[in-house]
Design an enzyme around this catalytic site. Structure first.
Site, mmCIF file in Angstrom:
data_model
loop_
_atom_site.group_PDB
_atom_site.id
_atom_site.type_symbol
_atom_site.label_atom_id
_atom_site.label_comp_id
_atom_site.label_asym_id
_atom_site.label_seq_id
_atom_site.Cartn_x
_atom_site.Cartn_y
_atom_site.Cartn_z
ATOM 1 N N ASP A 189 105.970 8.888 23.654
ATOM 2 C CA ASP A 189 107.217 8.339 23.107
ATOM 3 C C ASP A 189 107.131 8.202 21.581
ATOM 4 O O ASP A 189 108.085 8.517 20.867
ATOM 5 C CB ASP A 189 107.480 6.934 23.685
ATOM 6 N N HIS A 215 110.643 2.076 21.257
ATOM 7 C CA HIS A 215 111.550 2.885 20.437
ATOM 8 C C HIS A 215 112.111 2.120 19.241
ATOM 9 O O HIS A 215 112.241 2.660 18.148
ATOM 10 C CB HIS A 215 112.683 3.426 21.297
ATOM 11 N N HIS A 256 101.753 7.765 27.936
ATOM 12 C CA HIS A 256 103.198 7.962 27.820
ATOM 13 C C HIS A 256 103.752 7.248 26.586
ATOM 14 O O HIS A 256 104.654 7.756 25.914
ATOM 15 C CB HIS A 256 103.958 7.520 29.071
ATOM 16 N N HIS A 261 111.486 12.611 24.839
ATOM 17 C CA HIS A 261 110.473 13.444 25.505
ATOM 18 C C HIS A 261 110.614 14.916 25.116
ATOM 19 O O HIS A 261 109.619 15.635 25.002
ATOM 20 C CB HIS A 261 110.540 13.285 27.026
#
Ligand SMILES: [Zn+2]
Length: 306
Positions: free
Chosen positions: A240, A263, A236, A80
């Site tokens: 990411d 991720h 969001h 973030h």
């Protein structure tokens, strides 16, 4: 503004907060750094200072968040903060922190963006280096997929599909270096109550609360204030992705398309692009005329104020 120079901060920016997984209070300073330094992390709580560059080759874990490490020293949940730096087109900064994890703040990049803009951005004398995607590169994992294709600018197109009545399928398409503060920076991380309970039982998510995450049970959102955007969840995910793409260490020019990503998938994509030099080109071209002469896409740098 027609130049595309590197940027750093005018003055240091300080952030204090808990780590999402460790629950520990951490003080973090983002300090100005010279041109061509890039973004680096330094743990100041250790006797031996280890500098960890924010580059994909230093990624050591992508299971709950993106964690960087070097010589056994780790810095967790970097995404973030890296999204805030990337969204504000900051190329050079030295980040000092006195704990193992970047503070989660409110679960989004909003506080980082506010603090960085308050500290002020400064243009440096050196031209920025862009990493321009030259041919499509994809990674697939079951029904998850992430692809980078050539494009005239940096775009993120993100899709999620949860089997949940409040989230289901959402899609967002953004140009993050233009509309970052408005479109992405305020979107918070989220979790399902059953997963939150499982994480806490495993000793993780200790710093997690309704102050720094959206928590969803089977039918409702537990946060009394509700959502910041109707599609905050997918926004969001795009945030990411932006943070993870910062691990190229260069300003990216390409169209990122992510379906049900995370991720681990983002990291695999960055690694796959970098594994073959035919996939990309590193370009330094200061003016629009120079870029046009090289047949490069229109690289529109963001103004210094978001
Ligand atoms: Zn996140």
């Amino acid at each position: 503004m027609t130049t595309a120079n590197q940027r750093t901060l005018q003055t240091p920016a300080t952030f204090i907060g808990v780590g999402l997984h460790s629950g520990k209070t951490v003080t973090l300073h983002v300090r100005p750094a010279p041109a061509n330094h890039g973004i680096s992390f330094v743990r100041t709580d250790l006797a031996r200072p280890v500098i960890i560059p924010a580059l994909s080759e230093y990624v050591v874990d992508t299971s709950l968040a993106t964690t960087l490490g070097r010589d056994g020293v780790r810095v967790g949940t970097v995404e973030h903060l890296l999204a805030a730096l990337g969204g504000l087109s900051i190329d050079n900064a030295r980040i000092e922190l006195d704990g193992p994890e970047v503070p989660i703040m409110d679960g989004s990049s909003a506080r980082f963006v506010e603090g960085l803009l308050e500290a002020g951005l400064r243009e440096q004398d050196e031209a920025k280096t862009f990493l321009v995607i030259r041919r499509p590169v994809s990674v697939v994992d079951g029904d998850k997929e992430a692809t980078l294709t050539p494009s005239r600018s940096f775009r993120i197109d993100c899709t999620i599909d949860f089997r949940h009545p409040l989230i289901s399928d959402q899609r967002v398409e953004v140009e993050p270096t233009r509309g970052f503060a408005r479109d992405l920076s305020r979107a918070r991380t989220f979790g399902f109550l059953k997963d939150v309970e499982r994480l806490k039982a495993a000793g993780l998510g200790r710093g997690g609360s309704l102050e720094n995450a959206i928590v969803v049970d089977e039918f409702s959102i537990l946060n009394p204030e509700g959502l910041r955007f109707p599609d905050e969840f997918v926004r969001h995910k795009a945030l990411d992705a932006l943070g993870d793409m910062a691990l190229f260490g260069r300003a990216l020019v390409g169209h990122l398309k992510v379906v049900k990503g995370g991720h681990a998938l983002h990291h695999r994509l960055v690694q796959k692009v970098l594994a073959d030099e035919a996939n990309y080109e590193l370009v330094r071209a200061r003016t629009r005329e120079e870029r046009q002469a090289l047949g490069l896409p229109e690289l529109a740098p963001q103004p210094l104020v978001a």
